[in-house]
Design an enzyme around this catalytic site. Structure first.
Site, PDB file in Angstrom:
ATOM      1  N   HIS A  56      -0.205  -3.489 -11.700  1.00 18.46           N
ATOM      2  CA  HIS A  56       0.068  -2.698 -10.297  1.00 18.46           C
ATOM      3  C   HIS A  56       1.477  -2.631  -9.637  1.00 18.46           C
ATOM      4  CE1 HIS A  56      -4.560  -3.745  -8.496  1.00 18.46           C
ATOM      5  NE2 HIS A  56      -3.635  -4.495  -9.964  1.00 18.46           N
ATOM      6  N   ASN A 105      -2.900  -8.652 -13.206  1.00 19.27           N
ATOM      7  CA  ASN A 105      -3.925  -9.479 -12.836  1.00 19.27           C
ATOM      8  C   ASN A 105      -5.005  -9.456 -14.712  1.00 19.27           C
ATOM      9  OD1 ASN A 105      -4.212 -10.008 -10.785  1.00 19.27           O
ATOM     10  ND2 ASN A 105      -5.276  -8.009  -9.983  1.00 19.27           N
ATOM     11  N   ASP A 140      -3.856   4.289  -6.906  1.00 20.33           N
ATOM     12  CA  ASP A 140      -5.043   3.183  -6.180  1.00 20.33           C
ATOM     13  C   ASP A 140      -5.853   4.017  -5.244  1.00 20.33           C
ATOM     14  OD1 ASP A 140      -5.780  -0.092  -7.368  1.00 20.33           O
ATOM     15  OD2 ASP A 140      -6.635   0.960  -5.171  1.00 20.33           O
ATOM     16  N   ILE A 141      -7.512   3.486  -5.728  1.00 17.33           N
ATOM     17  CA  ILE A 141      -8.282   4.711  -4.780  1.00 17.33           C
ATOM     18  C   ILE A 141      -8.092   3.454  -3.218  1.00 17.33           C
ATOM     19  CG2 ILE A 141     -10.108   3.416  -5.718  1.00 17.33           C
ATOM     20  CD1 ILE A 141     -12.054   6.025  -5.727  1.00 17.33           C
ATOM     21  N   GLU A 154     -10.793  -6.736 -11.918  1.00 14.46           N
ATOM     22  CA  GLU A 154     -12.116  -5.925 -11.686  1.00 14.46           C
ATOM     23  C   GLU A 154     -11.950  -5.390 -13.361  1.00 14.46           C
ATOM     24  OE1 GLU A 154     -12.535  -4.277  -9.055  1.00 14.46           O
ATOM     25  OE2 GLU A 154     -11.515  -5.863  -7.293  1.00 14.46           O
ATOM     26  N   HIS A 192      -3.327  -3.286 -16.777  1.00 18.96           N
ATOM     27  CA  HIS A 192      -3.251  -2.100 -15.831  1.00 18.96           C
ATOM     28  C   HIS A 192      -2.381  -2.737 -15.155  1.00 18.96           C
ATOM     29  CE1 HIS A 192      -6.966  -3.752 -14.358  1.00 18.96           C
ATOM     30  NE2 HIS A 192      -6.519  -3.432 -13.171  1.00 18.96           N
TER      31      HIS A 192
HETATM   32  P1  AMP Z   1      -7.335  -5.085 -10.975  1.00 21.54           P
HETATM   33  O1  AMP Z   1      -8.228  -5.866  -9.624  1.00 21.54           O
HETATM   34  O2  AMP Z   1      -6.383  -5.753 -11.417  1.00 21.54           O
HETATM   35  O3  AMP Z   1      -8.693  -5.183 -11.687  1.00 21.54           O
HETATM   36  O4  AMP Z   1      -8.031  -3.590 -10.517  1.00 21.54           O
HETATM   37  C1  AMP Z   1      -7.935  -2.654 -10.291  1.00 21.54           C
HETATM   38  C2  AMP Z   1      -8.151  -1.785  -9.807  1.00 21.54           C
HETATM   39  O5  AMP Z   1      -8.274  -0.482  -9.943  1.00 21.54           O
HETATM   40  C3  AMP Z   1      -8.226  -1.990  -7.974  1.00 21.54           C
HETATM   41  O6  AMP Z   1      -7.387  -1.625  -6.983  1.00 21.54           O
HETATM   42  C4  AMP Z   1      -9.398  -0.837  -7.620  1.00 21.54           C
HETATM   43  O7  AMP Z   1      -9.350  -0.341  -6.213  1.00 21.54           O
HETATM   44  C5  AMP Z   1      -8.276   0.405  -8.712  1.00 21.54           C
HETATM   45  N1  AMP Z   1      -9.264   1.215  -8.668  1.00 21.54           N
HETATM   46  C6  AMP Z   1     -11.096   1.478  -9.150  1.00 21.54           C
HETATM   47  N2  AMP Z   1     -11.963   2.446  -9.233  1.00 21.54           N
HETATM   48  C7  AMP Z   1     -10.698   4.107  -9.053  1.00 21.54           C
HETATM   49  C8  AMP Z   1     -10.563   5.223  -9.179  1.00 21.54           C
HETATM   50  N3  AMP Z   1     -11.633   5.364  -9.518  1.00 21.54           N
HETATM   51  N4  AMP Z   1      -9.054   5.056  -9.313  1.00 21.54           N
HETATM   52  C9  AMP Z   1      -8.188   4.604  -8.991  1.00 21.54           C
HETATM   53  N5  AMP Z   1      -8.197   3.557  -8.730  1.00 21.54           N
HETATM   54  C10 AMP Z   1      -9.273   2.682  -9.042  1.00 21.54           C
END
Ligand code: AMP
Length: 114
Positions: free
Chosen positions: A103, A88, A31-32, A96, A101
Site C-alpha cells: 500500500h 500486511n 485502491d477501491i 484480506e 501487495h
Molecule cells: P489488504 O487488507 O492489505 O489485503 O489490502 C487489500 C486492499 O485491496 C484493500 O485496501 C481494498 O480496499 C483493496 N481492494 C479490494 N478489491 C479491490 C479492487 N477491486 N480494486 C482495487 N482495490 C481493491
C-alpha cells in the site's frame, strides 16, 4: 484460481481497475476504498500469496515493488511531504487479499501508528 484473489482478476482484465503503472514484474492501481487522498496498491504480476512466500529466488520482485512505489510517490509529488508504505501479512497483519501487495498512502498527515 483462488476465488478470493480479486487481484488475479484485475491482472487478467476480468475486472476493471484504475491501473496507473504496469511493467513485466508489477502492476499499480488505485485502491477501491482509499484510506488517504493517495492510496495505491503495487502488486506482483505473478502469484505470491504473502510476504511469507518471499525468498532468495524471488526477492527481486519485492525490491521492484518498493522501487515502483517510490517512483510513483515522486511522480505524483508526495515524496517531499511524505508517505507510508504498508505490507500486511496474513490474518493478524490484516491481509484480506492473498496476493502480495504494497500500500502506498499519502496526500495528508497520516498520524502516528507506532
Ligand atoms: P489488504 O487488507 O492489505 O489485503 O489490502 C487489500 C486492499 O485491496 C484493500 O485496501 C481494498 O480496499 C483493496 N481492494 C479490494 N478489491 C479491490 C479492487 N477491486 N480494486 C482495487 N482495490 C481493491
Amino acid at each position: 484460481m483462488n476465488q478470493k484473489n480479486i487481484f488475479l482478476k484485475i491482472l487478467k482484465k476480468e475486472i476493471k481497475a484504475d491501473i496507473i503503472y504496469q511493467d513485466k514484474i508489477v502492476t499499480a492501481f488505485k485502491d477501491i476504498k482509499p484510506k488517504a487522498p493517495v492510496h495505491i496498491l503495487i502488486i506482483s504480476n505473478t502469484l505470491i500469496t504473502s510476504a511469507n512466500d518471499i525468498n532468495e529466488k524471488n526477492e527481486n520482485i519485492l525490491t521492484h515493488i518498493f522501487t515502483t512505489a517510490i517512483k510513483i510517490a515522486k511522480k505524483i509529488g508526495i515524496d517531499q511531504t511524505g508517505y507510508r508504505l504498508i505490507l500486511n501479512c496474513n490474518k493478524n497483519g490484516g491481509q484480506e487479499i492473498p496476493h502480495l501487495h504494497l500500500h502506498l498512502l499519502g496526500g495528508e498527515y497520516l498520524g502516528d501508528i507506532l
